[in-house]
Design a protein around this motif. Sequence first.
Motif, PDB file in Angstrom:
ATOM      1  N   ALA A   1       0.833  -1.207   0.000  1.00 42.21           N
ATOM      2  CA  ALA A   1       0.000   0.000   0.000  1.00 42.21           C
ATOM      3  C   ALA A   1       0.866   1.255   0.000  1.00 42.21           C
ATOM      4  CB  ALA A   1      -0.918  -0.017   1.217  1.00 42.21           C
ATOM      5  N   ALA A   2       2.030   1.192   0.647  1.00 40.25           N
ATOM      6  CA  ALA A   2       2.925   2.355   0.667  1.00 40.25           C
ATOM      7  C   ALA A   2       3.394   2.715  -0.734  1.00 40.25           C
ATOM      8  CB  ALA A   2       4.127   2.072   1.578  1.00 40.25           C
ATOM      9  N   ASP A   3       3.614   1.698  -1.580  1.00 36.48           N
ATOM     10  CA  ASP A   3       3.977   1.966  -2.970  1.00 36.48           C
ATOM     11  C   ASP A   3       2.862   2.746  -3.674  1.00 36.48           C
ATOM     12  OD1 ASP A   3       6.418   0.413  -2.849  1.00 36.48           O
ATOM     13  OD2 ASP A   3       5.198  -1.397  -3.035  1.00 36.48           O
ATOM     14  N   CYS A   4       1.639   2.335  -3.417  1.00 37.36           N
ATOM     15  CA  CYS A   4       0.489   2.982  -4.076  1.00 37.36           C
ATOM     16  C   CYS A   4       0.340   4.432  -3.618  1.00 37.36           C
ATOM     17  CB  CYS A   4      -0.787   2.194  -3.776  1.00 37.36           C
ATOM     18  SG  CYS A   4      -0.742   0.473  -4.329  1.00 37.36           S
ATOM     19  N   VAL A   5       0.473   4.657  -2.325  1.00 36.91           N
ATOM     20  CA  VAL A   5       0.341   6.018  -1.792  1.00 36.91           C
ATOM     21  C   VAL A   5       1.404   6.933  -2.404  1.00 36.91           C
ATOM     22  CG1 VAL A   5       0.541   7.429   0.295  1.00 36.91           C
ATOM     23  CG2 VAL A   5      -0.747   5.277   0.352  1.00 36.91           C
ATOM     24  N   ALA A   6       2.647   6.460  -2.439  1.00 37.83           N
ATOM     25  CA  ALA A   6       3.727   7.271  -2.998  1.00 37.83           C
ATOM     26  C   ALA A   6       3.509   7.532  -4.491  1.00 37.83           C
ATOM     27  CB  ALA A   6       5.069   6.573  -2.772  1.00 37.83           C
ATOM     28  N   SER A   7       3.007   6.522  -5.200  1.00 39.15           N
ATOM     29  CA  SER A   7       2.776   6.673  -6.644  1.00 39.15           C
ATOM     30  C   SER A   7       1.671   7.682  -6.928  1.00 39.15           C
ATOM     31  CB  SER A   7       2.414   5.318  -7.264  1.00 39.15           C
ATOM     32  OG  SER A   7       3.500   4.418  -7.186  1.00 39.15           O
ATOM     33  N   ILE A   8       0.605   7.636  -6.137  1.00 38.36           N
ATOM     34  CA  ILE A   8      -0.485   8.612  -6.321  1.00 38.36           C
ATOM     35  C   ILE A   8       0.033  10.025  -6.066  1.00 38.36           C
ATOM     36  CG2 ILE A   8      -2.692   9.424  -5.392  1.00 38.36           C
ATOM     37  CD1 ILE A   8      -3.370   6.464  -4.800  1.00 38.36           C
ATOM     38  N   ARG A   9       0.814  10.172  -5.027  1.00 36.46           N
ATOM     39  CA  ARG A   9       1.327  11.518  -4.696  1.00 36.46           C
ATOM     40  C   ARG A   9       2.242  12.043  -5.801  1.00 36.46           C
ATOM     41  NH1 ARG A   9       0.168  13.214   0.261  1.00 36.46           N
ATOM     42  NH2 ARG A   9      -0.519  11.727   1.864  1.00 36.46           N
ATOM     43  N   ARG A  10       3.090  11.183  -6.347  1.00 41.12           N
ATOM     44  CA  ARG A  10       4.003  11.642  -7.422  1.00 41.12           C
ATOM     45  C   ARG A  10       3.224  11.986  -8.687  1.00 41.12           C
ATOM     46  NH1 ARG A  10       7.595   9.079 -11.526  1.00 41.12           N
ATOM     47  NH2 ARG A  10       9.426  10.434 -11.720  1.00 41.12           N
ATOM     48  N   TRP A  11       2.321  11.103  -9.095  1.00 42.35           N
ATOM     49  CA  TRP A  11       1.495  11.341 -10.288  1.00 42.35           C
ATOM     50  C   TRP A  11       0.637  12.601 -10.102  1.00 42.35           C
ATOM     51  CZ3 TRP A  11      -3.981  10.240  -9.999  1.00 42.35           C
ATOM     52  CH2 TRP A  11      -4.652  10.249 -11.229  1.00 42.35           C
ATOM     53  N   GLY A  12       0.207  12.819  -8.880  1.00 44.32           N
ATOM     54  CA  GLY A  12      -0.615  13.989  -8.573  1.00 44.32           C
ATOM     55  C   GLY A  12       0.125  15.313  -8.691  1.00 44.32           C
ATOM     56  N   GLN A  13       1.431  15.251  -8.852  1.00 45.22           N
ATOM     57  CA  GLN A  13       2.194  16.486  -9.060  1.00 45.22           C
ATOM     58  C   GLN A  13       2.059  16.999 -10.491  1.00 45.22           C
ATOM     59  OE1 GLN A  13       6.343  15.985  -7.857  1.00 45.22           O
ATOM     60  NE2 GLN A  13       5.722  14.599  -6.220  1.00 45.22           N
TER      61      GLN A  13
ATOM     62  N   LYS B   1      -1.514   4.770   4.134  1.00 44.62           N
ATOM     63  CA  LYS B   1      -1.692   3.322   4.212  1.00 44.62           C
ATOM     64  C   LYS B   1      -2.297   2.944   5.565  1.00 44.62           C
ATOM     65  CE  LYS B   1       2.650   1.674   6.183  1.00 44.62           C
ATOM     66  NZ  LYS B   1       3.742   0.705   6.053  1.00 44.62           N
ATOM     67  N   ILE B   2      -3.079   1.878   5.547  1.00 41.41           N
ATOM     68  CA  ILE B   2      -3.647   1.315   6.779  1.00 41.41           C
ATOM     69  C   ILE B   2      -2.796   0.130   7.218  1.00 41.41           C
ATOM     70  CG2 ILE B   2      -5.676   0.257   7.833  1.00 41.41           C
ATOM     71  CD1 ILE B   2      -6.003   3.216   7.021  1.00 41.41           C
ATOM     72  N   ASP B   3      -2.492  -0.727   6.233  1.00 40.37           N
ATOM     73  CA  ASP B   3      -1.590  -1.852   6.482  1.00 40.37           C
ATOM     74  C   ASP B   3      -0.881  -2.142   5.166  1.00 40.37           C
ATOM     75  OD1 ASP B   3      -3.347  -3.409   4.872  1.00 40.37           O
ATOM     76  OD2 ASP B   3      -4.556  -3.891   6.633  1.00 40.37           O
ATOM     77  N   ASP B   4      -0.210  -3.266   5.047  1.00 39.64           N
ATOM     78  CA  ASP B   4       0.591  -3.529   3.855  1.00 39.64           C
ATOM     79  C   ASP B   4      -0.240  -3.608   2.577  1.00 39.64           C
ATOM     80  OD1 ASP B   4       2.939  -3.489   5.196  1.00 39.64           O
ATOM     81  OD2 ASP B   4       3.181  -5.668   5.344  1.00 39.64           O
ATOM     82  N   LYS B   5      -1.522  -3.935   2.713  1.00 37.49           N
ATOM     83  CA  LYS B   5      -2.332  -4.100   1.510  1.00 37.49           C
ATOM     84  C   LYS B   5      -3.449  -3.073   1.372  1.00 37.49           C
ATOM     85  CE  LYS B   5      -3.588  -8.094   0.067  1.00 37.49           C
ATOM     86  NZ  LYS B   5      -4.204  -9.419  -0.053  1.00 37.49           N
ATOM     87  N   THR B   6      -3.628  -2.249   2.371  1.00 39.73           N
ATOM     88  CA  THR B   6      -4.801  -1.368   2.383  1.00 39.73           C
ATOM     89  C   THR B   6      -4.385   0.090   2.554  1.00 39.73           C
ATOM     90  OG1 THR B   6      -5.973  -3.162   3.499  1.00 39.73           O
ATOM     91  CG2 THR B   6      -7.080  -1.030   3.410  1.00 39.73           C
ATOM     92  N   PHE B   7      -5.028   0.970   1.805  1.00 39.55           N
ATOM     93  CA  PHE B   7      -4.796   2.406   1.973  1.00 39.55           C
ATOM     94  C   PHE B   7      -6.104   3.145   1.767  1.00 39.55           C
ATOM     95  CE2 PHE B   7      -4.809   3.870  -2.500  1.00 39.55           C
ATOM     96  CZ  PHE B   7      -4.656   2.662  -3.174  1.00 39.55           C
ATOM     97  N   THR B   8      -6.104   4.403   2.199  1.00 43.62           N
ATOM     98  CA  THR B   8      -7.327   5.202   2.104  1.00 43.62           C
ATOM     99  C   THR B   8      -7.036   6.524   1.405  1.00 43.62           C
ATOM    100  OG1 THR B   8      -6.943   6.212   4.266  1.00 43.62           O
ATOM    101  CG2 THR B   8      -8.320   4.231   4.206  1.00 43.62           C
TER     102      THR B   8
END
Length: 532
Positions: free
Chosen positions: A112-124, A141-148
């Motif tokens: 999930a941390a990969d996804c959060v970082a990717s959204i933030r970078r793309w959002g730039q 991220k909430i846990d390794d597989k979940t984010f909000t």
Amino acid sequence: MTISRRDLIKVGLAAGAALSIPSVLRAGTEPTAARTVRMVMGMPSVFDPIVSTAYSSGNHGLAIYDTLFALDSKLMPQPQMVGKWGVSDDKKKYTLELRDGLGWHDGTPVTAADCVASIRRWGQVDPGGQLIMARASDISKIDDKTFTIALKEPLGTLLDILGKASTPCLFIMREKDADHPATEEVNANIGSGPFKFNDALAKPGASFTYDRNEQYVPRSEASDGFSGGKVVNVDRVIWDNIADQQTAFSALQSGEVDFLSSPPADLYPAIESDSNLELQVLNKAGNVYFMRMNCLQKPFDNVKARQAMLYLIDQEAFMRTTFPPEYISTVTSVFGNHTPYSNDENTGWYKKGGDPEKAKQLFKEAGYAGEKVILLQATSDPFDNNAMQLLAATLRKIGVNAELAPSDSAGFSARLRNKGPVENGGWSIFETYESDYERSDAGGNPTLSANGEEGWLGWPKSDEYEALRAKWAVVETLEERKALARKMQQEYWNFVGTVLLGSVVSPIARRKALTGLIGMPGLTPMWNMQKA
């Protein structure tokens, strides 16, 4: 399953566990010709599909990366890396859980941390991503597989934006790659997608090689557009760069290559007469060709000069420089010819054959004083090569000091980044194209933004238009969005962020032994292909 952005989907979609076909490829062996597909494709000069909006970079991203959501053949977003998702009753908080089996090419799991970082970078850099970031109160991220994704107010098009197919798409990268600024290119080429980039066989300017990712776990659903199971049926795909069109055609005839992404129109009859070859239209709505002007520099920092270009262009003449008349059409709506938002608002500038006298008058009103106008000309691109020569001649006829700047694609891309005056290596006009579909995505398509230097190449700026575009994501109904599109177009053709050159439906050419190609706008996926 179709996802409605209005529905509260509490039940997760079953993520697939479809097994990949056992590969004949083993360490130390080469795939057989029968399990290798050779494609003559546009070669990426930038590998980072977030930094570049080029289709070549997008196709590279589609091969080696994966996305949270992906569009199906009806252009509706469907879960791809996501297994389960839901939204709170107030529609302000989305919870997304990754499906099982996702792993990076380096052997580590996708988190999930990969996804959060990717959204933030793309959002730039992506307009849709920028909208999400502006509306988000928290992405974590909430846990390794979940984010909000928590929002300050509801954003009904959130899933459409996350799954959009206009470049730059939201390709998920490793957190350590996505932590780089979006202005800094990532060259690791480590994704979690169905293909691995083969660095050892990379020959810049000649060929790039993609090997099947044997650890990739496709979804269980059938392939549908960019969504569903990404099942790879070959061991290796090689992108070849063959600049000479006749040489590329000869290679297709002899079976040295299997696919040409852009066969020249004058060879269509020869392709159709060869029993081993076939033309196939993958993008049925076609592509819209357009030019951008550098709005930061003279003479196009003056809106009158940009309006002059709108009147000057004879669309049919430009398209006929390269394409047969039966494949082309004119286009006057900034929303393309075949989207729900195509309209005729403020299109009185269009005149069959163009209006050079009106253009000359507008250049005069702009105070044009003979400044050099540099036209970027990609000589390896038949249309660009031809269209820029015609444009230079057309401008000179009305007294504009036009000069061609021919280069290869790498030089073309490098020069585009220069915002400065032509005396310092800058540019005045370049030409490109995008799929008609992408013109429906006013919220996420960077070419439809007008936010100045924060926006896309050419950097047009209109606060009035941007205020209207900000409403795109919040209007509730199709009819409301159609009405908004008319207002946006009214404003767009006043400040002229783009000049349209025409529309064309272009087939690809393939050997008949190559089947299973997925027809979608813009990008070309490589999964699902089969070679007899």
